[in-house]
Design a protein around this motif. Structure first.
Motif, short mmCIF file in Angstrom:
data_model
loop_
_atom_site.label_atom_id
_atom_site.label_comp_id
_atom_site.label_asym_id
_atom_site.label_seq_id
_atom_site.Cartn_x
_atom_site.Cartn_y
_atom_site.Cartn_z
N GLY A 105 0.80 -1.22 0.00
CA GLY A 105 0.00 0.00 0.00
C GLY A 105 0.83 1.27 0.00
N ALA A 106 2.07 1.16 0.42
CA ALA A 106 2.89 2.35 0.64
C ALA A 106 3.78 2.68 -0.55
CB ALA A 106 3.75 2.15 1.88
N ARG A 123 1.54 8.46 4.84
CA ARG A 123 1.89 7.03 4.76
C ARG A 123 3.14 6.73 5.61
NH1 ARG A 123 -0.87 6.97 -0.35
NH2 ARG A 123 -2.15 5.07 -0.46
N ALA A 124 4.08 7.68 5.62
CA ALA A 124 5.28 7.47 6.45
C ALA A 124 4.87 7.33 7.92
CB ALA A 124 6.25 8.64 6.26
N HIS A 125 3.94 8.18 8.34
CA HIS A 125 3.45 8.11 9.72
C HIS A 125 2.76 6.76 9.97
CE1 HIS A 125 1.35 9.07 13.41
NE2 HIS A 125 0.21 8.79 12.79
N LEU A 126 1.87 6.38 9.02
CA LEU A 126 1.14 5.11 9.18
C LEU A 126 2.10 3.92 9.24
CD1 LEU A 126 -1.89 5.57 6.73
CD2 LEU A 126 -1.95 5.58 9.24
N LEU A 127 3.15 3.99 8.43
CA LEU A 127 4.11 2.87 8.41
C LEU A 127 4.72 2.65 9.79
CD1 LEU A 127 6.40 2.82 5.26
CD2 LEU A 127 5.25 0.93 6.40
N GLY A 128 5.05 3.75 10.47
CA GLY A 128 5.61 3.62 11.82
C GLY A 128 4.60 2.99 12.76
N VAL A 129 3.36 3.49 12.71
CA VAL A 129 2.33 2.98 13.63
C VAL A 129 2.02 1.51 13.35
CG1 VAL A 129 -0.10 3.22 14.29
CG2 VAL A 129 1.30 5.28 13.90
N LEU A 160 7.78 6.40 -0.99
CA LEU A 160 6.38 6.24 -0.62
C LEU A 160 5.43 6.92 -1.60
CD1 LEU A 160 6.63 6.74 3.25
CD2 LEU A 160 6.75 4.64 1.93
N ASN A 161 4.30 6.23 -1.87
CA ASN A 161 3.25 6.79 -2.74
C ASN A 161 2.52 7.92 -2.02
OD1 ASN A 161 3.65 4.69 -4.52
ND2 ASN A 161 2.01 3.43 -3.63
N GLY A 162 2.05 8.86 -2.80
CA GLY A 162 1.11 9.85 -2.27
C GLY A 162 -0.06 9.92 -3.24
N ASP A 163 -1.29 9.99 -2.74
CA ASP A 163 -2.43 10.12 -3.64
C ASP A 163 -3.48 10.99 -2.96
OD1 ASP A 163 -3.77 8.43 -1.84
OD2 ASP A 163 -3.09 6.65 -2.91
N HIS A 164 -4.66 11.09 -3.59
CA HIS A 164 -5.68 11.99 -3.04
C HIS A 164 -6.15 11.54 -1.66
CE1 HIS A 164 -7.97 8.76 -4.85
NE2 HIS A 164 -8.92 9.06 -4.01
#
Ligand SMILES: Cc1cc2nc3c(=O)[nH]c(=O)nc-3n(C[C@H](O)[C@H](O)[C@H](O)COP(=O)(O)OP(=O)(O)OC[C@H]3O[C@@H](n4cnc5c(N)ncnc54)[C@H](O)[C@@H]3O)c2cc1C
Length: 286
Positions: A217-218, A266-272, A255-259
């Motif tokens: 997903g990232a 996503r970087a934050h979510l990856l850590g969590v 990392l991907n970025g989208d709408h």
């Protein structure tokens, strides 16, 4: 929306399926159809022929005798409900439970998911974390492709157009091994905005002997979070080492970025989600 016209083939053997693929270079294998048919209806895919695997013998089933072997046409529902997998590789039924919804689970297949290589699919990350490989059968016989070499890019694998993915092989977990998959679901589709699969083995001295952490997903394809893995090896699997691994989970990844989610989010979510996956993997250690 209607797809373009196509021929329909329903072989009964893998050899027959490969033969049809060879004769029709634009043909596509049809497994559960839960990704291919929507793509055809949207005219994102327009194969000249479909080679339906549903009547091909020997493509379903789960064997947990030693290393785990799963037939490519095995559905998520079969993975989700398998008592043998719950005992041998609990991350597999757990992940299957979180794919889409019960309708998708009833029809979608493990082979279809890996062959499709959707960058947000769940099982691509799990296959990497479990060090899985696939068996592919083509005109020149069969070959084994490690998951690491299967996913090439967005919706792109190293399978040849006339190859059929027939089996998924997963080495048996040894010693004290914990595993877990955690995903932040897209609220509409259920696909992973970020998903993290963690498989961690602890040696007799109580430190991490091997860690395989894979994310989906990232990035444009499922990939290993090697910095997080390295942060764990040789350390006790503790809150401190887990926090240190989670802090570097996005290191080296584009990392991907989208709408829906920016690259920063996503970087934050990856850590969590790395922390959560590792905490549950630690709690499940045998
Ligand atoms: C509403 C909805 C929600 C979903 N949510 C999720 C989700 O949360 N997580 C997730 O991971 N997925 C999700 N999916 C996708 C689902 O998992 C699909 O089932 C899967 O991606 C493809 O599997 P399939 O068996 O349907 O393959 P198909 O759609 O039949 O095929 C997909 C592609 O793989 C190729 N292929 C299939 N099998 C083989 C084979 N054995 N050998 C060679 N090539 C092959 C086909 O030619 C095609 O290009 C969702 C789908 C829907 C419709």
């Amino acid at each position: 929306m209607f797809p373009n016209q196509f021929d329909y083939h329903r072989p009964t053997t893998v050899a027959e399926a490969v033969g049809v693929l060879q004769q029709n270079p634009d043909a596509k294998v049809l497994a559960g159809g839960h990704s291919l048919l929507p793509a055809m209806k949207l005219r994102l895919a327009a194969p000249s022929a479909l080679v339906d695997l549903s009547k091909v013998e020997g493509l379903t089933g789960i064997s947990t005798n030693g290393s785990v072997v799963i037939g490519a046409m095995t559905t998520y529902a079969e993975l989700r409900d398998s008592a043998a997998l719950k005992a041998a590789l609990p991350i597999v039924p757990e992940t299957a439970y979180h794919v889409g919804d019960p309708q998708v689970q009833a029809v979608g297949t493990l082979g279809g998911s890996l062959a499709h290589a959707d960058p947000s699919a769940d099982f691509t990350a799990v296959a990497l974390a479990l060090d899985a490989s696939v068996k592919a059968v083509g005109a020149d016989g069969d070959r084994t492709i490690p998951a690491e070499e299967l996913f090439v890019d967005l919706f792109t694998t190293s399978l040849a157009p006339d190859e059929v993915l027939t089996e998924i092989h997963i080495p048996a977990a040894t010693g004290r091994t914990g595993m877990a998959y955690e995903k932040f679901r897209h609220p509409a589709s259920g696909y992973a905005v970020v998903g993290v699969a963690a498989v961690v083995s602890v040696g007799v001295d109580g430190t991490v002997a091997q860690a395989r952490i894979a994310v989906t997903g990232a990035t444009s394809k499922a990939t290993r979070a090697t910095a997080a893995e390295q942060a764990l090896v040789g350390k006790p699997l503790s809150a401190d080492s887990i926090a240190a691994a989670a802090a570097v989970a996005n290191q080296g990844l584009e990392l991907n970025g989208d709408h829906y989610a920016s690259a920063e989010y996503r970087a934050h979510l990856l850590g969590v989600y790395t922390r959560r996956a590792l905490e549950r993997a630690a709690a499940s250690l045998g």
